[in-house]
Scaffold this motif. Structure first.
Motif, PDB file in Angstrom:
ATOM      1  N   LEU A  96       0.824  -1.207   0.000  1.00  0.00           N
ATOM      2  CA  LEU A  96       0.000   0.000   0.000  1.00  0.00           C
ATOM      3  C   LEU A  96       0.863   1.264   0.000  1.00  0.00           C
ATOM      4  O   LEU A  96       0.540   2.240  -0.686  1.00  0.00           O
ATOM      5  CB  LEU A  96      -0.953   0.004   1.191  1.00  0.00           C
ATOM      6  N   GLN A  97       1.975   1.257   0.735  1.00  0.00           N
ATOM      7  CA  GLN A  97       2.870   2.413   0.741  1.00  0.00           C
ATOM      8  C   GLN A  97       3.486   2.631  -0.641  1.00  0.00           C
ATOM      9  O   GLN A  97       3.619   3.773  -1.089  1.00  0.00           O
ATOM     10  CB  GLN A  97       3.975   2.236   1.786  1.00  0.00           C
ATOM     11  N   GLN A  98       3.852   1.553  -1.319  1.00  0.00           N
ATOM     12  CA  GLN A  98       4.389   1.673  -2.674  1.00  0.00           C
ATOM     13  C   GLN A  98       3.351   2.252  -3.625  1.00  0.00           C
ATOM     14  O   GLN A  98       3.665   3.080  -4.479  1.00  0.00           O
ATOM     15  CB  GLN A  98       4.886   0.317  -3.176  1.00  0.00           C
ATOM     16  N   GLN A  99       2.099   1.822  -3.480  1.00  0.00           N
ATOM     17  CA  GLN A  99       1.031   2.359  -4.317  1.00  0.00           C
ATOM     18  C   GLN A  99       0.829   3.839  -4.049  1.00  0.00           C
ATOM     19  O   GLN A  99       0.627   4.623  -4.985  1.00  0.00           O
ATOM     20  CB  GLN A  99      -0.273   1.594  -4.085  1.00  0.00           C
ATOM     21  N   VAL A 100       0.890   4.250  -2.789  1.00  0.00           N
ATOM     22  CA  VAL A 100       0.742   5.666  -2.441  1.00  0.00           C
ATOM     23  C   VAL A 100       1.877   6.473  -3.063  1.00  0.00           C
ATOM     24  O   VAL A 100       1.651   7.547  -3.624  1.00  0.00           O
ATOM     25  CB  VAL A 100       0.699   5.867  -0.904  1.00  0.00           C
ATOM     26  N   GLN A 101       3.110   5.960  -2.993  1.00  0.00           N
ATOM     27  CA  GLN A 101       4.255   6.664  -3.578  1.00  0.00           C
ATOM     28  C   GLN A 101       4.101   6.797  -5.092  1.00  0.00           C
ATOM     29  O   GLN A 101       4.372   7.861  -5.654  1.00  0.00           O
ATOM     30  CB  GLN A 101       5.559   5.944  -3.241  1.00  0.00           C
ATOM     31  N   GLU A 106       2.566  10.228  -9.815  1.00  0.00           N
ATOM     32  CA  GLU A 106       1.646  10.519 -10.922  1.00  0.00           C
ATOM     33  C   GLU A 106       0.920  11.844 -10.695  1.00  0.00           C
ATOM     34  O   GLU A 106       0.738  12.623 -11.638  1.00  0.00           O
ATOM     35  CB  GLU A 106       0.641   9.385 -11.105  1.00  0.00           C
ATOM     36  N   LEU A 107       0.516  12.096  -9.459  1.00  0.00           N
ATOM     37  CA  LEU A 107      -0.156  13.350  -9.134  1.00  0.00           C
ATOM     38  C   LEU A 107       0.796  14.529  -9.329  1.00  0.00           C
ATOM     39  O   LEU A 107       0.401  15.567  -9.887  1.00  0.00           O
ATOM     40  CB  LEU A 107      -0.679  13.325  -7.697  1.00  0.00           C
ATOM     41  N   ASP A 108       2.045  14.386  -8.896  1.00  0.00           N
ATOM     42  CA  ASP A 108       3.042  15.449  -9.086  1.00  0.00           C
ATOM     43  C   ASP A 108       3.267  15.724 -10.568  1.00  0.00           C
ATOM     44  O   ASP A 108       3.350  16.874 -10.990  1.00  0.00           O
ATOM     45  CB  ASP A 108       4.366  15.079  -8.411  1.00  0.00           C
ATOM     46  N   ALA A 109       3.358  14.650 -11.373  1.00  0.00           N
ATOM     47  CA  ALA A 109       3.539  14.819 -12.812  1.00  0.00           C
ATOM     48  C   ALA A 109       2.323  15.510 -13.434  1.00  0.00           C
ATOM     49  O   ALA A 109       2.478  16.397 -14.282  1.00  0.00           O
ATOM     50  CB  ALA A 109       3.777  13.467 -13.479  1.00  0.00           C
ATOM     51  N   ALA A 110       1.129  15.129 -13.006  1.00  0.00           N
ATOM     52  CA  ALA A 110      -0.090  15.751 -13.527  1.00  0.00           C
ATOM     53  C   ALA A 110      -0.146  17.231 -13.142  1.00  0.00           C
ATOM     54  O   ALA A 110      -0.500  18.077 -13.971  1.00  0.00           O
ATOM     55  CB  ALA A 110      -1.325  15.022 -13.006  1.00  0.00           C
ATOM     56  N   ASN A 111       0.236  17.536 -11.909  1.00  0.00           N
ATOM     57  CA  ASN A 111       0.249  18.933 -11.473  1.00  0.00           C
ATOM     58  C   ASN A 111       1.292  19.741 -12.243  1.00  0.00           C
ATOM     59  O   ASN A 111       1.040  20.892 -12.595  1.00  0.00           O
ATOM     60  CB  ASN A 111       0.504  19.032  -9.968  1.00  0.00           C
ATOM     61  N   ALA A 112       2.448  19.148 -12.509  1.00  0.00           N
ATOM     62  CA  ALA A 112       3.481  19.833 -13.283  1.00  0.00           C
ATOM     63  C   ALA A 112       2.983  20.112 -14.704  1.00  0.00           C
ATOM     64  O   ALA A 112       3.183  21.211 -15.239  1.00  0.00           O
ATOM     65  CB  ALA A 112       4.765  19.009 -13.314  1.00  0.00           C
ATOM     66  N   ASN A 113       2.330  19.121 -15.295  1.00  0.00           N
ATOM     67  CA  ASN A 113       1.788  19.313 -16.649  1.00  0.00           C
ATOM     68  C   ASN A 113       0.670  20.354 -16.652  1.00  0.00           C
ATOM     69  O   ASN A 113       0.561  21.144 -17.584  1.00  0.00           O
ATOM     70  CB  ASN A 113       1.282  17.990 -17.208  1.00  0.00           C
ATOM     71  N   LEU A 114      -0.133  20.349 -15.620  1.00  0.00           N
ATOM     72  CA  LEU A 114      -1.199  21.347 -15.506  1.00  0.00           C
ATOM     73  C   LEU A 114      -0.605  22.740 -15.372  1.00  0.00           C
ATOM     74  O   LEU A 114      -1.092  23.698 -15.998  1.00  0.00           O
ATOM     75  CB  LEU A 114      -2.085  21.027 -14.295  1.00  0.00           C
ATOM     76  N   LEU A 115       0.472  22.851 -14.608  1.00  0.00           N
ATOM     77  CA  LEU A 115       1.151  24.133 -14.455  1.00  0.00           C
ATOM     78  C   LEU A 115       1.737  24.608 -15.786  1.00  0.00           C
ATOM     79  O   LEU A 115       1.607  25.777 -16.149  1.00  0.00           O
ATOM     80  CB  LEU A 115       2.255  24.024 -13.397  1.00  0.00           C
ATOM     81  N   LYS A 116       2.361  23.684 -16.531  1.00  0.00           N
ATOM     82  CA  LYS A 116       2.890  24.039 -17.856  1.00  0.00           C
ATOM     83  C   LYS A 116       1.767  24.507 -18.774  1.00  0.00           C
ATOM     84  O   LYS A 116       1.919  25.479 -19.510  1.00  0.00           O
ATOM     85  CB  LYS A 116       3.602  22.837 -18.488  1.00  0.00           C
ATOM     86  N   SER A 140       0.127   7.420 -17.719  1.00  0.00           N
ATOM     87  CA  SER A 140       1.028   8.450 -17.203  1.00  0.00           C
ATOM     88  C   SER A 140       0.967   9.675 -18.101  1.00  0.00           C
ATOM     89  O   SER A 140       0.874   9.572 -19.312  1.00  0.00           O
ATOM     90  CB  SER A 140       2.457   7.920 -17.120  1.00  0.00           C
ATOM     91  N   LEU A 141       1.003  10.859 -17.505  1.00  0.00           N
ATOM     92  CA  LEU A 141       0.920  12.102 -18.245  1.00  0.00           C
ATOM     93  C   LEU A 141       2.322  12.560 -18.612  1.00  0.00           C
ATOM     94  O   LEU A 141       3.181  12.696 -17.752  1.00  0.00           O
ATOM     95  CB  LEU A 141       0.218  13.166 -17.408  1.00  0.00           C
TER      96      LEU A 141
END
Length: 166
Positions: A96-101, A106-116, A140-141
């Motif tokens: 479960l910890q690996q899935q959260v990481q 993925e969330l960080d990548a999505a936020n970075a793409n949204l920011l771009k 993956s985004l």
């Protein structure tokens, strides 16, 4: 405390522990409130992993209001140990910890793409001649060019990319 009480001693059906251990379920049986006759597998797993004697000692050392939580914890750990004898519930927690990481990345990548994407509207001169669009791709985004997008459309997910191929 459990809805089941030690009244099983007065009824015809002994608790799961006494039935498994082939003994008479006496009034005041330490197991009766926590191992009802309808849940024999619960006691079987706890007994197999921890032993009836150890569970008896543990329950006798605890205050009555703490026993139900202790039995639930023992049952959970025993079930996990039956499924994964090496790691038990620690293995499940690790997965479960690996899935959260992974999901956080993925969330960080999505936020970075949204920011771009948002910045391209804030500063249109920085991306002269480029228009950002959402194109089909995998889970993956990623920023991609049109040739990658053609391959990704066939896979059936989503990707952010430039329309002009840069």
């Amino acid at each position: 405390m459990s809805s089941y009480s030690s009244s099983s001693a007065s009824s015809n059906s002994p608790c799961a522990a006494c039935k498994f251990l082939r003994r008479k379920c006496m009034q005041g049986c330490i197991f009766a409130p926590y191992f009802p006759p309808e849940e024999p597998q619960k006691f079987f797993n706890v007994h197999k992993i921890f032993g009836a004697s150890n569970v008896t000692k543990l329950l006798n050392e605890l205050l009555p209001h703490q026993r139900e939580d202790a039995v639930n914890s023992l049952a959970y750990e025993a079930d996990a140990r039956m499924k994964d004898p090496v790691y038990g519930c620690v293995g499940a927690i690790s997965v479960l910890q690996q899935q959260v990481q992974l999901l956080q990345k993925e969330l960080d990548a999505a936020n970075a793409n949204l920011l771009k994407y948002a910045c391209s509207y804030c500063h249109p001169s920085a991306h002269a001649g480029h228009q950002q669009v959402l194109l089909p791709y995998h889970s993956s985004l990623q920023w991609s060019n049109n040739s990658d997008n053609e391959q990704m459309r066939e896979k059936g997910g989503y990707v952010y990319g430039d329309v002009d191929g840069s």
